[in-house]
Design a protein around this motif. Sequence first.
Motif, PDB file in Angstrom:
ATOM      1  N   VAL A  29       0.875  -1.175   0.000  1.00  0.00           N
ATOM      2  CA  VAL A  29       0.000   0.000   0.000  1.00  0.00           C
ATOM      3  C   VAL A  29       0.909   1.221   0.000  1.00  0.00           C
ATOM      4  N   PRO A  30       0.943   1.982  -1.093  1.00  0.00           N
ATOM      5  CA  PRO A  30       1.845   3.138  -1.174  1.00  0.00           C
ATOM      6  C   PRO A  30       1.525   4.196  -0.125  1.00  0.00           C
ATOM      7  N   PRO A  31       2.499   5.015   0.239  1.00  0.00           N
ATOM      8  CA  PRO A  31       2.272   6.058   1.242  1.00  0.00           C
ATOM      9  C   PRO A  31       1.100   6.971   0.869  1.00  0.00           C
ATOM     10  N   GLY A  32       0.231   7.218   1.842  1.00  0.00           N
ATOM     11  CA  GLY A  32      -0.868   8.142   1.655  1.00  0.00           C
ATOM     12  C   GLY A  32      -2.026   7.636   0.832  1.00  0.00           C
ATOM     13  N   SER A  33      -1.975   6.396   0.386  1.00  0.00           N
ATOM     14  CA  SER A  33      -3.044   5.851  -0.460  1.00  0.00           C
ATOM     15  C   SER A  33      -3.995   4.999   0.364  1.00  0.00           C
ATOM     16  N   CYS A  34      -5.097   4.592  -0.277  1.00  0.00           N
ATOM     17  CA  CYS A  34      -6.061   3.687   0.356  1.00  0.00           C
ATOM     18  C   CYS A  34      -6.270   2.484  -0.536  1.00  0.00           C
ATOM     19  N   ASP A 168     -27.034   2.150   8.314  1.00  0.00           N
ATOM     20  CA  ASP A 168     -28.001   2.227   7.220  1.00  0.00           C
ATOM     21  C   ASP A 168     -27.380   3.012   6.057  1.00  0.00           C
ATOM     22  N   PRO A 169     -27.973   2.935   4.856  1.00  0.00           N
ATOM     23  CA  PRO A 169     -27.346   3.538   3.675  1.00  0.00           C
ATOM     24  C   PRO A 169     -27.023   5.023   3.822  1.00  0.00           C
ATOM     25  N   VAL A 170     -27.907   5.797   4.463  1.00  0.00           N
ATOM     26  CA  VAL A 170     -27.653   7.230   4.605  1.00  0.00           C
ATOM     27  C   VAL A 170     -26.441   7.474   5.493  1.00  0.00           C
ATOM     28  N   LEU A 171     -26.389   6.798   6.648  1.00  0.00           N
ATOM     29  CA  LEU A 171     -25.251   6.966   7.550  1.00  0.00           C
ATOM     30  C   LEU A 171     -23.964   6.456   6.916  1.00  0.00           C
ATOM     31  N   ARG A 172     -24.075   5.358   6.164  1.00  0.00           N
ATOM     32  CA  ARG A 172     -22.884   4.819   5.505  1.00  0.00           C
ATOM     33  C   ARG A 172     -22.321   5.835   4.515  1.00  0.00           C
ATOM     34  N   ASN A 173     -23.193   6.470   3.753  1.00  0.00           N
ATOM     35  CA  ASN A 173     -22.727   7.489   2.805  1.00  0.00           C
ATOM     36  C   ASN A 173     -22.090   8.665   3.527  1.00  0.00           C
ATOM     37  N   GLU A 174     -22.655   9.040   4.679  1.00  0.00           N
ATOM     38  CA  GLU A 174     -22.071  10.126   5.469  1.00  0.00           C
ATOM     39  C   GLU A 174     -20.670   9.763   5.956  1.00  0.00           C
ATOM     40  N   ARG A 180     -13.334  10.471   3.155  1.00  0.00           N
ATOM     41  CA  ARG A 180     -12.711  11.219   2.056  1.00  0.00           C
ATOM     42  C   ARG A 180     -12.231  12.587   2.523  1.00  0.00           C
ATOM     43  N   GLU A 181     -13.016  13.220   3.380  1.00  0.00           N
ATOM     44  CA  GLU A 181     -12.622  14.520   3.933  1.00  0.00           C
ATOM     45  C   GLU A 181     -11.360  14.394   4.777  1.00  0.00           C
ATOM     46  N   LEU A 182     -11.310  13.368   5.624  1.00  0.00           N
ATOM     47  CA  LEU A 182     -10.145  13.173   6.484  1.00  0.00           C
ATOM     48  C   LEU A 182      -8.890  12.885   5.675  1.00  0.00           C
ATOM     49  N   ARG A 183      -9.061  12.216   4.553  1.00  0.00           N
ATOM     50  CA  ARG A 183      -7.887  11.915   3.726  1.00  0.00           C
ATOM     51  C   ARG A 183      -7.247  13.183   3.160  1.00  0.00           C
ATOM     52  N   THR A 184      -8.031  14.231   3.003  1.00  0.00           N
ATOM     53  CA  THR A 184      -7.467  15.482   2.500  1.00  0.00           C
ATOM     54  C   THR A 184      -6.761  16.275   3.597  1.00  0.00           C
ATOM     55  N   SER A 185      -7.114  16.018   4.858  1.00  0.00           N
ATOM     56  CA  SER A 185      -6.525  16.795   5.954  1.00  0.00           C
ATOM     57  C   SER A 185      -5.477  16.023   6.749  1.00  0.00           C
ATOM     58  N   LEU A 186      -5.480  14.694   6.660  1.00  0.00           N
ATOM     59  CA  LEU A 186      -4.523  13.870   7.388  1.00  0.00           C
ATOM     60  C   LEU A 186      -3.649  13.097   6.401  1.00  0.00           C
ATOM     61  N   ASP A 187      -2.425  12.855   6.797  1.00  0.00           N
ATOM     62  CA  ASP A 187      -1.472  12.191   5.904  1.00  0.00           C
ATOM     63  C   ASP A 187      -1.252  10.769   6.405  1.00  0.00           C
ATOM     64  N   GLN A 188      -2.198   9.879   6.069  1.00  0.00           N
ATOM     65  CA  GLN A 188      -2.105   8.511   6.555  1.00  0.00           C
ATOM     66  C   GLN A 188      -2.289   7.515   5.417  1.00  0.00           C
ATOM     67  N   VAL A 202     -15.829   3.691  -3.975  1.00  0.00           N
ATOM     68  CA  VAL A 202     -16.017   5.042  -3.453  1.00  0.00           C
ATOM     69  C   VAL A 202     -14.796   5.525  -2.673  1.00  0.00           C
ATOM     70  N   LEU A 203     -14.155   4.636  -1.917  1.00  0.00           N
ATOM     71  CA  LEU A 203     -13.131   5.063  -0.967  1.00  0.00           C
ATOM     72  C   LEU A 203     -11.692   4.784  -1.383  1.00  0.00           C
ATOM     73  N   ALA A 204     -11.467   3.768  -2.185  1.00  0.00           N
ATOM     74  CA  ALA A 204     -10.102   3.272  -2.370  1.00  0.00           C
ATOM     75  C   ALA A 204      -9.469   3.709  -3.691  1.00  0.00           C
ATOM     76  N   ASP A 205      -8.140   3.738  -3.679  1.00  0.00           N
ATOM     77  CA  ASP A 205      -7.365   3.992  -4.899  1.00  0.00           C
ATOM     78  C   ASP A 205      -7.114   2.689  -5.652  1.00  0.00           C
ATOM     79  N   SER A 206      -7.059   1.598  -4.909  1.00  0.00           N
ATOM     80  CA  SER A 206      -6.837   0.296  -5.533  1.00  0.00           C
ATOM     81  C   SER A 206      -7.606  -0.756  -4.757  1.00  0.00           C
TER      82      SER A 206
END
Length: 343
Positions: A29-34, A168-174, A180-188, A202-206
């Motif tokens: 898993v490359p640095p900073g990716s999901c 439930d689907p609504v909470l899961r989407n939230e 995705r928001e956290l990935r822009t502000s945190l470097d993990q 929806v969430l992963a690069d690979s």
Amino acid sequence: MSVELSVRGLTKVHAGQSAAALDSLDLTVPPGSCTAILGPSGSGKSTALRLIAGLDSPTAGTVHIDGNEVNDVAAENRGVGMVFQRPMLFPHMSVLDNIGFAYRAAGESRKRSRERAREYLDLVHLGDMSDRAVSEVSGGQAQRVALARSLAGSPRVLLLDEPFSALDPVLRNEMHDLVRELRTSLDQTLLLVTHDQQEAAVLADSVAVLIDGRLEHHSDIATAYTRPSTLAVSRLMGGVNEIEGVWDGVRSHRSELGELDVNGVDLPSGPAVLLLRHELIRLGSDGIHGVVSGLRPTGFRSIADVNVASTVVRVELPAGSSVAMGDAVALDLPVEARFVVGR
């Protein structure tokens, strides 16, 4: 600064079992990716996370974080955070004290631990719930608290073990939006386990696909959808069209749909299965002719079964489509919708 996570030959055979729960997994898993680990129940997904986190010991193989082997490093010292399917919060602690637990365990005062925890409570948009008992928060809020608690230790690698599957689907989407928001502000660096190919998309690069403990496919999301390694991988990625026929060993597949060119296939000549992504097929005036024999709603869209001779091709129709049972239609099969795998 984010780090690379890699495992080499990672294997786990549970006591009393002859088959490996995880068999010789090689994954980077490359640095900073999901990366999303996708697979059916019992395929070894959660086993892989537990071995990486240090919650269980491998039968063979190694785990590397930032290039360093960590097999002999205790779980609490690996710099790995983990969020489970259930929040697993401490019921006797407030929301804020749950998040600050790692700091308290490290010897910091309650006051200082709570001060540091507030940053992460704000990150998951629960800043007004700091003193609430965890029994007073909803399921989605509890999972946000669990996520914040994992982040509070500033892990270099974050492991997510189907943390949204019970929502439930609504909470899961939230929660997807939050990650995705956290990935822009945190470097993990993130490793997500899921059985849901849409969540992976929806969430992963690979995506890394495990079948019976073995890695069958690892690629970017688009390749996993359109050029899967095997039939099993295609099915996990939501593929529904499998057309039996013969591959010429070079570029053409022959079936009841006719002879179709397919690019980038590395198979010897012989029996093979043509895969057609239903989302990419279009109905038009030109193409392969058939008759609509079935219609099934899938939310705003629907799936049409189109009979071509004795073969059924499934096509995803757009919302508001006027296609009806018995209609004669023509199927446009773009090159990017076609791939061939061995039987």
